[in-house]
Design a protein around this motif. Structure first.
Motif, PDB file in Angstrom:
ATOM      1  N   CYS A  32       0.923  -0.893   0.202  1.00  0.00           N
ATOM      2  CA  CYS A  32      -0.081  -0.039  -0.036  1.00  0.00           C
ATOM      3  C   CYS A  32       1.203   0.921  -0.292  1.00  0.00           C
ATOM      4  N   LEU A  34      -0.037   4.516   0.648  1.00  0.00           N
ATOM      5  CA  LEU A  34      -0.487   4.903   1.807  1.00  0.00           C
ATOM      6  C   LEU A  34       0.172   4.437   3.115  1.00  0.00           C
ATOM      7  N   ARG A  35      -0.058   5.554   4.252  1.00  0.00           N
ATOM      8  CA  ARG A  35       0.095   5.797   5.301  1.00  0.00           C
ATOM      9  C   ARG A  35      -0.813   6.131   6.430  1.00  0.00           C
ATOM     10  N   CYS A  36      -2.296   5.078   6.695  1.00  0.00           N
ATOM     11  CA  CYS A  36      -2.866   5.337   6.908  1.00  0.00           C
ATOM     12  C   CYS A  36      -2.949   5.613   8.608  1.00  0.00           C
ATOM     13  N   TYR A  38      -4.908   5.481  10.894  1.00  0.00           N
ATOM     14  CA  TYR A  38      -6.177   4.635  11.399  1.00  0.00           C
ATOM     15  C   TYR A  38      -6.034   3.089  10.669  1.00  0.00           C
ATOM     16  N   CYS A  39      -4.847   3.139   9.793  1.00  0.00           N
ATOM     17  CA  CYS A  39      -4.289   2.038   9.181  1.00  0.00           C
ATOM     18  C   CYS A  39      -4.711   0.360  10.524  1.00  0.00           C
ATOM     19  N   THR A  44      -0.021  -4.746   5.723  1.00  0.00           N
ATOM     20  CA  THR A  44       0.661  -5.040   4.360  1.00  0.00           C
ATOM     21  C   THR A  44       1.370  -4.206   3.669  1.00  0.00           C
ATOM     22  N   TRP A  45       1.710  -2.684   4.413  1.00  0.00           N
ATOM     23  CA  TRP A  45       1.864  -1.782   3.484  1.00  0.00           C
ATOM     24  C   TRP A  45       3.496  -1.791   2.589  1.00  0.00           C
ATOM     25  N   GLY A  79      -7.511  -5.149   1.001  1.00  0.00           N
ATOM     26  CA  GLY A  79      -5.400  -4.713   1.072  1.00  0.00           C
ATOM     27  C   GLY A  79      -4.866  -4.178   2.443  1.00  0.00           C
ATOM     28  N   GLY A  80      -4.126  -3.552   2.512  1.00  0.00           N
ATOM     29  CA  GLY A  80      -3.124  -2.880   1.363  1.00  0.00           C
ATOM     30  C   GLY A  80      -3.847  -2.616   0.345  1.00  0.00           C
ATOM     31  N   SER A 108      -8.534   2.783  -2.571  1.00  0.00           N
ATOM     32  CA  SER A 108      -8.117   4.019  -1.975  1.00  0.00           C
ATOM     33  C   SER A 108      -7.933   4.926  -2.874  1.00  0.00           C
ATOM     34  N   LYS A 131     -11.186   9.331   2.667  1.00  0.00           N
ATOM     35  CA  LYS A 131     -10.702   8.962   4.252  1.00  0.00           C
ATOM     36  C   LYS A 131     -11.760  10.167   4.501  1.00  0.00           C
TER      37      LYS A 131
HETATM   38  S1  SF4 Z   1      -4.357  -0.578   3.527  1.00  0.00           S
HETATM   39 FE1  SF4 Z   1      -6.009   1.214   3.955  1.00  0.00          FE
HETATM   40  S2  SF4 Z   1      -5.986   1.916   5.629  1.00  0.00           S
HETATM   41 FE2  SF4 Z   1      -3.940   0.834   5.529  1.00  0.00          FE
HETATM   42  S3  SF4 Z   1      -2.551   2.850   4.834  1.00  0.00           S
HETATM   43 FE3  SF4 Z   1      -3.175   1.261   2.830  1.00  0.00          FE
HETATM   44  S4  SF4 Z   1      -5.542   2.713   2.056  1.00  0.00           S
HETATM   45 FE4  SF4 Z   1      -5.228   3.490   4.423  1.00  0.00          FE
END
Ligand code: SF4
Length: 244
Positions: A32, A34-36, A38-39, A44-45, A79-80, A108, A131
């Motif tokens: 992934c 992104l680095r949310c 609240y992930c 999975t990153w 995912g991810g 996302s 988001k």
């Molecule tokens: S897996 Fe989903 S919640 Fe987690 S960082 Fe990626 S987009 Fe954001």
């Protein structure tokens, strides 16, 4: 035989009930961008972390074992960010269509390129995570700009692809009334959007952050109250869409 594209998979849920309509085979893919904050799946990153690998045919062999359960539901890639492995997703979705299975992509919207557009040719439903409609808050939450997600949604509208919006309700960040009102009016304009899911923030992934030696910037935030969830849903209903 489909071409040998390998998918890196984090985990599989054989009879999922929350990632699209009906009972579903859900594959959570690694990787992934992104680095949310609240992930709940930070493990999975990294696309190469702790993976199980499958070919498209190999995964489809697994999926068909559950066909009698999921025939009225389908399969979902989550995912991810599944669009990072777009070629693999496309191959599995193609095979799923041959089996008469419904396909959903939980994304996302942060990756939109020709390969992803190919995936969408075989996608019945997109679960698109917005988001926040507020660009600053979006950037704070996800660490990237909102632009690609909006571009992704525009493409879904152009192609008339059914879409459900997912919105995580985080106290102090995404439960702001003005932002929710703005999101609701924004969504109203999209005929391809059928439904909005308000997902209350939860702390189920906290142990994963700890295991990876990280601390979420919102580690002290608690889940929203049921009143706050109710209020958010009332605002979202103004869009005229189904709200869950
Ligand atoms: S897996 Fe989903 S919640 Fe987690 S960082 Fe990626 S987009 Fe954001």
């Amino acid at each position: 035989m489909s071409e040998e594209i390998i998918g890196n998979i984090h985990s599989i849920e054989t009879c999922g009930t929350v990632d699209g309509p009906g009972l579903r085979f859900v594959a959570f893919l690694q990787g992934c961008p992104l680095r949310c904050v609240y992930c709940h799946n930070p493990d999975t990153w990294d696309v190469n972390h702790n993976i199980k690998t499958f070919t498209a045919d190999g995964l489809m062999k697994e999926i068909v074992k559950y066909k009698s359960f999921i025939k009225n539901g389908g399969i979902t890639f989550s995912g991810g960010e599944p669009c990072l492995q777009a070629n693999f997703v496309r191959e599995v979705f193609k095979l799923a269509k041959d089996e008469g299975l419904h396909t959903a992509l939980d994304t996302s919207g942060a990756v939109i390129n020709e390969n992803v557009k190919d995936v969408l040719e075989y996608t019945d439903l997109v679960l698109l995570d917005i988001k926040s409609i507020n660009p600053e808050k979006f950037k704070y939450i996800a660490s990237i700009k909102i632009d690609k997600t909006l571009k992704f949604l525009e493409y879904l509208r152009e192609k008339e692809i059914k879409t459900w919006i997912r919105h995580v309700l985080v106290p102090g960040i995404t439960d702001n009334e003005k932002d929710l009102e703005e999101l609701s009016s924004f969504i109203e304009k999209y005929d391809n959007i059928e439904r909005i899911d308000i997902l209350p923030f939860h702390k189920h992934g906290e142990h994963k952050w700890e295991a990876l030696g990280m601390t979420s910037p919102i580690a002290d935030t608690q889940p929203p109250s049921s009143d706050s969830v109710k209020k958010a849903k009332i605002i979202m209903k103004k869009s005229g869409k189904v709200v869950r």
